[in-house]
Design a protein around this motif. Structure first.
Motif, PDB file in Angstrom:
ATOM      1  N   UNK A 150     -10.997  82.661  25.113  1.00  0.00           N
ATOM      2  CA  UNK A 150      -9.673  83.205  24.797  1.00  0.00           C
ATOM      3  C   UNK A 150      -9.585  84.703  25.055  1.00  0.00           C
ATOM      4  N   UNK A 151     -10.719  85.386  25.068  1.00  0.00           N
ATOM      5  CA  UNK A 151     -10.712  86.836  25.290  1.00  0.00           C
ATOM      6  C   UNK A 151     -11.055  87.222  26.724  1.00  0.00           C
ATOM      7  N   UNK A 152     -12.013  86.511  27.331  1.00  0.00           N
ATOM      8  CA  UNK A 152     -12.579  86.973  28.595  1.00  0.00           C
ATOM      9  C   UNK A 152     -12.318  86.036  29.771  1.00  0.00           C
ATOM     10  N   UNK A 153     -11.412  85.083  29.612  1.00  0.00           N
ATOM     11  CA  UNK A 153     -11.049  84.182  30.704  1.00  0.00           C
ATOM     12  C   UNK A 153      -9.542  83.961  30.674  1.00  0.00           C
ATOM     13  N   UNK A 154      -8.947  83.600  31.791  1.00  0.00           N
ATOM     14  CA  UNK A 154      -7.499  83.339  31.811  1.00  0.00           C
ATOM     15  C   UNK A 154      -7.146  82.162  30.911  1.00  0.00           C
ATOM     16  N   UNK A 155      -5.897  82.135  30.467  1.00  0.00           N
ATOM     17  CA  UNK A 155      -5.410  80.999  29.691  1.00  0.00           C
ATOM     18  C   UNK A 155      -5.576  79.731  30.521  1.00  0.00           C
ATOM     19  N   UNK A 156      -5.875  78.628  29.840  1.00  0.00           N
ATOM     20  CA  UNK A 156      -6.146  77.383  30.556  1.00  0.00           C
ATOM     21  C   UNK A 156      -4.914  76.926  31.332  1.00  0.00           C
ATOM     22  N   UNK A 157      -5.117  76.641  32.616  1.00  0.00           N
ATOM     23  CA  UNK A 157      -4.072  76.115  33.495  1.00  0.00           C
ATOM     24  C   UNK A 157      -4.724  75.016  34.324  1.00  0.00           C
ATOM     25  N   UNK A 158      -4.281  73.788  34.130  1.00  0.00           N
ATOM     26  CA  UNK A 158      -4.905  72.656  34.813  1.00  0.00           C
ATOM     27  C   UNK A 158      -4.883  72.806  36.331  1.00  0.00           C
ATOM     28  N   UNK A 159      -3.896  73.560  36.864  1.00  0.00           N
ATOM     29  CA  UNK A 159      -3.774  73.718  38.309  1.00  0.00           C
ATOM     30  C   UNK A 159      -4.801  74.684  38.892  1.00  0.00           C
ATOM     31  N   UNK A 160      -5.282  75.622  38.089  1.00  0.00           N
ATOM     32  CA  UNK A 160      -6.198  76.656  38.606  1.00  0.00           C
ATOM     33  C   UNK A 160      -7.524  76.704  37.861  1.00  0.00           C
ATOM     34  N   UNK A 161      -7.734  75.809  36.897  1.00  0.00           N
ATOM     35  CA  UNK A 161      -8.907  75.894  36.025  1.00  0.00           C
ATOM     36  C   UNK A 161     -10.223  75.758  36.780  1.00  0.00           C
ATOM     37  N   UNK A 162     -10.210  75.094  37.936  1.00  0.00           N
ATOM     38  CA  UNK A 162     -11.455  74.931  38.703  1.00  0.00           C
ATOM     39  C   UNK A 162     -11.869  76.214  39.412  1.00  0.00           C
ATOM     40  N   UNK A 163     -10.912  77.089  39.697  1.00  0.00           N
ATOM     41  CA  UNK A 163     -11.223  78.322  40.419  1.00  0.00           C
ATOM     42  C   UNK A 163     -11.154  79.569  39.540  1.00  0.00           C
ATOM     43  N   UNK A 164     -10.445  79.509  38.429  1.00  0.00           N
ATOM     44  CA  UNK A 164     -10.416  80.646  37.505  1.00  0.00           C
ATOM     45  C   UNK A 164     -11.800  80.869  36.910  1.00  0.00           C
ATOM     46  N   UNK A 165     -12.180  82.141  36.809  1.00  0.00           N
ATOM     47  CA  UNK A 165     -13.502  82.458  36.271  1.00  0.00           C
ATOM     48  C   UNK A 165     -13.509  82.351  34.758  1.00  0.00           C
ATOM     49  N   UNK A 166     -14.500  81.644  34.238  1.00  0.00           N
ATOM     50  CA  UNK A 166     -14.677  81.504  32.802  1.00  0.00           C
ATOM     51  C   UNK A 166     -15.738  82.454  32.278  1.00  0.00           C
ATOM     52  N   UNK A 167     -16.667  81.931  31.514  1.00  0.00           N
ATOM     53  CA  UNK A 167     -17.715  82.734  30.883  1.00  0.00           C
ATOM     54  C   UNK A 167     -19.077  82.122  31.180  1.00  0.00           C
ATOM     55  N   UNK A 168     -20.166  82.872  31.011  1.00  0.00           N
ATOM     56  CA  UNK A 168     -21.495  82.257  31.093  1.00  0.00           C
ATOM     57  C   UNK A 168     -21.682  81.254  29.958  1.00  0.00           C
ATOM     58  N   UNK A 169     -22.073  80.050  30.296  1.00  0.00           N
ATOM     59  CA  UNK A 169     -22.295  78.998  29.303  1.00  0.00           C
ATOM     60  C   UNK A 169     -23.794  78.900  29.022  1.00  0.00           C
TER      61      UNK A 169
END
Length: 461
Positions: A150-169
């Motif tokens: 919620x702080x360091x990644x874009x809001x979830x969007x099903x259309x772009x979620x595969x390419x939007x950068x998330x966080x180290x898991x």
């Protein structure tokens, strides 16, 4: 991460362990948790496991404003100043940032517990305790990953979620492993998987007395919050229903002090599980009557004169120039409450019902909640609202009820994604700062020292 490792091991020793509790490795002098009781004590370390929510969403939201440029300049840290005006570098060069490190410390604890549990034999005698500890570890890890997303990644969007950068898991306790950033979809899938494991293995269907340990009820509640953030409202409603079928306690605000700066008990009846932000700042941590900042005046004006939230949540500033926030569901705590509570779950259910046109259900829930928030006998039930009016009413009451709980920022992100077009403005002296809907500055930059050490890709703001 090495510092976190030693902190973890020290925490077990300080948690009230009995004689012979830990074995000492002769080669290094480092103690190693090995038993179910050891792992339980690690998860009961509230300073790590219940106090890791990033403060940045609270500092950056529209729930407060500085009364002058001078008071803003007098803020204790660069982060506090820069978050307020949505600066490109929110940390201003500061390092060892708790907004990033504290959630990963909790993740490290959870990973250490899960790794340790994998070495233990499960028996008829210990399987219930084993499952409770495993479920709690998965719950804490899910919540920490969710807070980071919620702080360091874009809001979830099903259309772009595969390419939007998330966080180290980080899924293992190894301290030297470099983990790249996942996609946003992978990040949310991990949260869902961990939370699913927690819901399967945790058993409590009412809040524990201390409210620090998670339960099956807490897992359902976090699912409801998670799917609301993801804008998957059918799933959010399902889990809100699961919570309310098991536990729907509300506090009658007529029984709460209107004059105390700490009106609520830490274990009040609405709290499902307690969490707080990782660190406090002048502008987002505790009641202040020194004319530094004020709660948003438009929000204050939205409360009815018979609405007890006005006097229970706020007090007038000296000189009457605004209002300051009292301590909330933390009781005597001085940082924002970020835990889960029945008022939030009722509002989630009401929002989901309104979104699909079930306005009677939405208004009945809202009436049930608000009747406990007004002076006895003064509340006029809401009836006959159309779908859009019902939704707007629920969202307004959500904002009025859940203030200072670090939820507004994520609401702004998801609602603007749906076209709400909410523009935020700050005025300091002769300067005006604006945050446009869906701006990249709704995603905070990763601290510079983390970029330097791990070489992961920085967020663009």
């Amino acid at each position: 991460m090495k510092t976190i490792c030693y902190t973890l091991l020290a925490a077990v020793s300080l948690a009230g362990c009995q004689e012979g509790f830990l074995d000492v490795k002769p080669s290094s002098g480092i103690v190693q948790p090995t038993t179910l009781d050891d792992f339980q004590q690690l998860l009961d370390n509230m300073s790590v496991m219940n106090r890791f929510s990033p403060i940045l969403p609270q500092l950056s939201s529209d729930e407060y404003y500085y009364l002058s440029e001078d008071t803003w300049l007098a803020a204790r840290t660069e982060t506090e100043r820069h978050a307020y005006i949505w600066n490109k570098d929110v940390f201003g060069g500061e390092v060892e940032v708790k907004a990033w490190n504290a959630p990963y410390e909790a993740i490290f604890y959870a990973n250490s517990v899960l790794s340790g549990l994998s070495e233990l034999e499960v028996s008829d005698e210990n399987h219930t305790h084993y499952n409770e500890i495993a479920g709690a570890a998965y719950f804490f890890r899910a919540n920490a990953f969710f807070e980071l997303l919620k702080s360091f990644a874009p809001v979830y969007d099903a259309q772009t979620a595969d390419t939007d950068l998330g966080i180290p898991l980080r899924l293992q306790p190894e301290i030297d492993e470099i983990v790249p950033r996942s996609s946003v979809r992978a990040g949310y899938n991990q949260v869902i998987a961990d939370l699913g494991r927690a819901a399967q293995t945790l058993t409590g269907t009412t809040p524990p007395d201390s409210r620090n340990r998670p339960s099956k009820l807490a897992a359902y509640a976090l699912f409801a919050r998670l799917y609301t953030s993801m804008r998957q409202y059918d799933k959010a409603e399902k889990y809100a229903d699961s919570v309310l079928a098991l536990y729907n306690e509300l506090i009658d605000y007529n029984t709460i002090s209107q004059t105390s700066t700490s009106p609520f008990l830490r274990t009040n009846a609405e709290t499902i599980v307690r969490f707080t932000t990782a660190i406090g700042f002048n502008a987002a941590s505790y009641a202040r009557n020194d004319n530094t900042f004020s709660v948003d005046s438009n929000l204050i004006a939205s409360y009815d004169q018979n609405d007890l939230r006005l006097k229970i949540y706020f007090s007038p500033l000296n000189g009457g120039k605004g209002h300051y926030i009292k301590r909330g569901y933390n009781g005597t705590g001085v940082v924002p409450f970020t835990g889960l509570a029945t008022d939030e779950i009722m509002l989630i259910k009401a929002e989901c019902a309104a979104r699909k046109g079930d306005t009677n259900i939405a208004m009945n829930l809202l009436n049930q909640l608000l009747e406990t928030r007004f002076v006895t006998g003064t509340y006029i039930p809401l009836r006959g609202l159309g779908a859009q009016e019902a939704l707007n009413t629920v969202l307004l009451e959500r904002r009025k009820s859940l203030i200072w709980r670090s939820l507004r920022w994520d609401d702004l992100r998801r609602l603007n994604k749906e076209g709400a077009n909410i523009v935020l403005t700050r005025v300091l002296g002769s300067n005006e700062y604006t945050l446009l809907p869906n701006s990249p500055r709704y995603v905070f930059n990763i601290p510079a020292d983390e970029i330097s050490m791990s070489h992961i890709q920085q967020n663009e703001r």
